[in-house]
Enzyme design. Sequence first.
Site, PDB file in Angstrom:
ATOM      1  N   ASP A 262       0.815  -1.217   0.000  1.00  0.00           N
ATOM      2  CA  ASP A 262       0.000   0.000   0.000  1.00  0.00           C
ATOM      3  C   ASP A 262       0.847   1.265   0.000  1.00  0.00           C
ATOM      4  O   ASP A 262       0.683   2.140  -0.853  1.00  0.00           O
ATOM      5  CB  ASP A 262      -0.941   0.002   1.211  1.00  0.00           C
ATOM      6  CG  ASP A 262      -1.960  -1.124   1.151  1.00  0.00           C
ATOM      7  OD1 ASP A 262      -2.305  -1.537   0.036  1.00  0.00           O
ATOM      8  OD2 ASP A 262      -2.403  -1.578   2.213  1.00  0.00           O
TER       9      ASP A 262
ATOM     10  N   ARG B 119       0.087   1.437  16.879  1.00  0.00           N
ATOM     11  CA  ARG B 119      -0.324   2.569  16.032  1.00  0.00           C
ATOM     12  C   ARG B 119      -0.219   3.931  16.727  1.00  0.00           C
ATOM     13  O   ARG B 119       0.259   4.886  16.131  1.00  0.00           O
ATOM     14  CB  ARG B 119      -1.752   2.336  15.515  1.00  0.00           C
ATOM     15  CG  ARG B 119      -1.865   1.142  14.585  1.00  0.00           C
ATOM     16  CD  ARG B 119      -0.897   1.243  13.416  1.00  0.00           C
ATOM     17  NE  ARG B 119      -1.010   0.120  12.508  1.00  0.00           N
ATOM     18  CZ  ARG B 119      -0.012  -0.692  12.193  1.00  0.00           C
ATOM     19  NH1 ARG B 119       1.180  -0.523  12.763  1.00  0.00           N
ATOM     20  NH2 ARG B 119      -0.177  -1.675  11.341  1.00  0.00           N
TER      21      ARG B 119
ATOM     22  N   ASP C 195      -7.103   0.199  11.725  1.00  0.00           N
ATOM     23  CA  ASP C 195      -5.926   1.057  11.833  1.00  0.00           C
ATOM     24  C   ASP C 195      -6.188   2.496  11.392  1.00  0.00           C
ATOM     25  O   ASP C 195      -5.569   3.427  11.906  1.00  0.00           O
ATOM     26  CB  ASP C 195      -4.761   0.472  11.021  1.00  0.00           C
ATOM     27  CG  ASP C 195      -4.031  -0.625  11.776  1.00  0.00           C
ATOM     28  OD1 ASP C 195      -4.227  -0.737  12.996  1.00  0.00           O
ATOM     29  OD2 ASP C 195      -3.255  -1.364  11.143  1.00  0.00           O
TER      30      ASP C 195
END
Length: 408
Positions: free
Chosen positions: A17, A97, A126
């Site tokens: 990604d 995160r 996320d």
Amino acid sequence: MKREIKKVVLAYSGGLDTSIIIPWLKENYNNCEVIAVSGNVGQGTELDGLEEKALKTGASKLYIEDLNKEFIEDYVFPCVKAGADYEGYLLGTSFARPVIAKRIVEIAKAEGADAICHGCTGKGNDQVRFELTIKAFAPEMEIIAPWRTWEFKSRDEEIDYAEKHNIPLKINRETNYSKDKNLWHLSHEGLDLEDPANEPQYNKEGFLELGVSPEQAPDKPTYVTIHFEKGIPTAIDGVKMDGVGIVTKLNELGGANGIGLLDVVENRLVGMKSRGVYETPGGTILYKAHEVLETITLDKDTQHYKKLIAQQYGELVYNGKWFTPLRESLAAFVDKTQETVTGDVKLKLYKGNIINAGVTSDYTLYSEDFATFDADEVYDQNDSAGFINLFGLPLKVKAILDAERKNK
């Protein structure tokens, strides 16, 4: 095209990604400057060659920030102390995160960026974890989430784009499990795992990365003793270590003995159910050891109430609400409960099992004098009759009055 965006800070992992996001941003945001930031939370070899790749695909620079110590000691250990999990999942991605996103905000501010970009999908958790952290520290910052707006509808289409732009990838179309790795865990999603009817290929070479399956573990058990100070692990087998050292060592021991495999269909924040397979060898050992120590160092009411707090704590972390007043308030409660959680826990690791092998503490609430089945002079068993009479009085009164009403 948004011409006002001149500089973007990208949360960069070097995976599929984020690899294609760099050229995509430049194509769609007027050739803006892209600064890539990778938070090192224990990805290991995934960081190899990252700078060269980021620069070749269009980034102006790459920050690689070593966040391992902060990650373990400021985010992981508070959850261990709380006993927080989410439906059995030990939050490996969830508490990685906020520490990464917080550092990205700091760099974005220092660089004078116009926006922060992440590669999270619109179906996942996320995106929420990243963006709530950004909102907590930079509420006015624009957030770019390409998965919500770009033309790609699948990972195959992303791979097509990468090949067209000569972007090197470490995956192929047949083996592209979606993985997230850090010092605490490794997650696997996608491909055959999307069907809960399929058994994970634990014994297939290359599937497990942090350890082996229980079948492949040694026939001889491994013993380990963990020392805690106020709920925080500080030593293994008498050797003092920092947080990173503790987790690294327990990952080795747990992985070698087939510890910490979890196959779960979890309820995602966005509403759907998702199947994931997790490897958390060291973390599973720590959670178990801490729980065992609390059985002798916490009073009954605190121990039971803390389990309620643990569920709420785990949900907050899973849902991206690390930097919230409630999470911080619960952490303060947990810290208070941990004042006496000091001692040693000995465990036996054997073919995926963690077996209690002894626990000691200077703050123990266990008294053999009171608990013994042998003759004693500290407990009058006749006292229990009066206790039961009072404890059962509501039941007795109700039964008497019910009988009177029935006979009228």
